[in-house]
Design an enzyme around this catalytic site. Sequence first.
Site, PDB file in Angstrom:
ATOM      1  N   MET A  66      -7.453   9.514   9.274  1.00 51.22           N
ATOM      2  CA  MET A  66      -7.292   8.362  10.087  1.00 51.22           C
ATOM      3  C   MET A  66      -6.815   9.306  11.920  1.00 51.22           C
ATOM      4  SD  MET A  66      -6.133   5.637   9.202  1.00 51.22           S
ATOM      5  CE  MET A  66      -5.203   4.841  10.054  1.00 51.22           C
ATOM      6  N   GLN A 119     -13.640   2.560   4.359  1.00 51.94           N
ATOM      7  CA  GLN A 119     -12.531   3.011   3.801  1.00 51.94           C
ATOM      8  C   GLN A 119     -11.383   1.770   3.787  1.00 51.94           C
ATOM      9  OE1 GLN A 119      -9.438   6.568   3.695  1.00 51.94           O
ATOM     10  NE2 GLN A 119     -10.313   6.759   1.758  1.00 51.94           N
ATOM     11  N   CYS A 149      -4.022   8.393  -0.372  1.00 44.85           N
ATOM     12  CA  CYS A 149      -3.298   9.397   0.985  1.00 44.85           C
ATOM     13  C   CYS A 149      -1.854   9.333   0.634  1.00 44.85           C
ATOM     14  CB  CYS A 149      -3.594   7.770   2.126  1.00 44.85           C
ATOM     15  SG  CYS A 149      -2.216   8.353   3.387  1.00 44.85           S
ATOM     16  N   LYS A 189     -11.141   6.494  -3.905  1.00 46.58           N
ATOM     17  CA  LYS A 189     -10.547   8.238  -3.205  1.00 46.58           C
ATOM     18  C   LYS A 189      -9.768   8.352  -3.838  1.00 46.58           C
ATOM     19  CE  LYS A 189     -11.492  11.374   0.237  1.00 46.58           C
ATOM     20  NZ  LYS A 189     -10.107  12.069   0.386  1.00 46.58           N
ATOM     21  N   ASN A 262     -13.994  17.229  -3.628  1.00 46.16           N
ATOM     22  CA  ASN A 262     -12.748  17.360  -2.460  1.00 46.16           C
ATOM     23  C   ASN A 262     -11.467  17.978  -2.120  1.00 46.16           C
ATOM     24  OD1 ASN A 262     -10.769  14.897  -0.658  1.00 46.16           O
ATOM     25  ND2 ASN A 262     -12.294  16.155   0.549  1.00 46.16           N
ATOM     26  N   GLY A 285     -13.423  17.460   4.671  1.00 51.75           N
ATOM     27  CA  GLY A 285     -12.633  17.114   6.074  1.00 51.75           C
ATOM     28  C   GLY A 285     -12.423  17.982   6.912  1.00 51.75           C
TER      29      GLY A 285
END
Length: 316
Positions: A66, A119, A149, A189, A262, A285
């Site tokens: 974000m 996403q 998240c 994810k 990840n 990331g």
Amino acid sequence: MAIATRSAAWHALLPSLVPAKPRIFFLRSRPGRFLSHAHGLRPCGAASSLPPGEYLPPLFSVAPMMDWTDNHYRTLARLISRHAWLYTEMVVAETIVHQKDKLDRFLAFPAEQHPIVLQIGGSNLDNLAKATELASGYAYDEINLNCGCPSGKVAGHGCFGARLMYDPEFVGDAMSAIAANCDVPVSVKCRIGVDDRDSYEELCTFVDKVVSKSPTRHFIIHARKALLSGLSPAENRKVPPLKYEYYYALLRDFPEVHFTLNGGLTTIEQVSASIRQGAHQVMVGRAAYNNPWNMLGHVDSEIYGMPTRCSSRRQV
């Protein structure tokens, strides 16, 4: 299916699953034609070129972040790497549904950014389906649902993101609704767990349920659990310990599914090592944002065995 049964089946099939020749992946050519392309499990050494409009599988991708992976950053990333897969920032389904006259603001992107994944986030089946249908007109290469998240705004007040891991039945229904409204692959994810729901068995239950209820065959696994109270989003990226063993166990127990690793990977050497160790695909990331040249500048040559797009930061 019980974990032990899956493990036994995997070991029984292992001799037939080890390829005598390089594995076959696919190149997608706009507007959707696929061509076969041989690519090994390890980064290629020989460089070759691809015809315009064709691209390689997501051995390496840049995570959705974000306020970070916006159009401007993705433009920079694509200048550096031709083959890294890019993700949008998370777009909430309700935003897409209720801003129909402003969709370009949230969904438009230059064609040069392919391959690119949208996403989306949300916890309402109707809105997820409608948002996917509206987004289909923008020709994304994959649609991804955010189940990872941990922020209070998303997983708390919004009741989606990592909180969805509490309800694998719903995620399966959501992925089925998303897939029914697009003609591209769909993916999830997620974390390896949430709060005290963090055992490997519970992670398997989550994957098993989503796979059984939808055509989802790609999961991006952030190898940390999420703590929905007591930690900030930044702390949730650092404090819960990494458990890469969960990721590699998923490869063993779900051979029909592709998993992207990840979390905690900050150098191209770590990415290459993970692929050599058997990781299907790797996602990076903040390291790809904070040090774009050091990370992305080596992806095409070291991960894909293809010519680098630019020879120096000055050229970019």
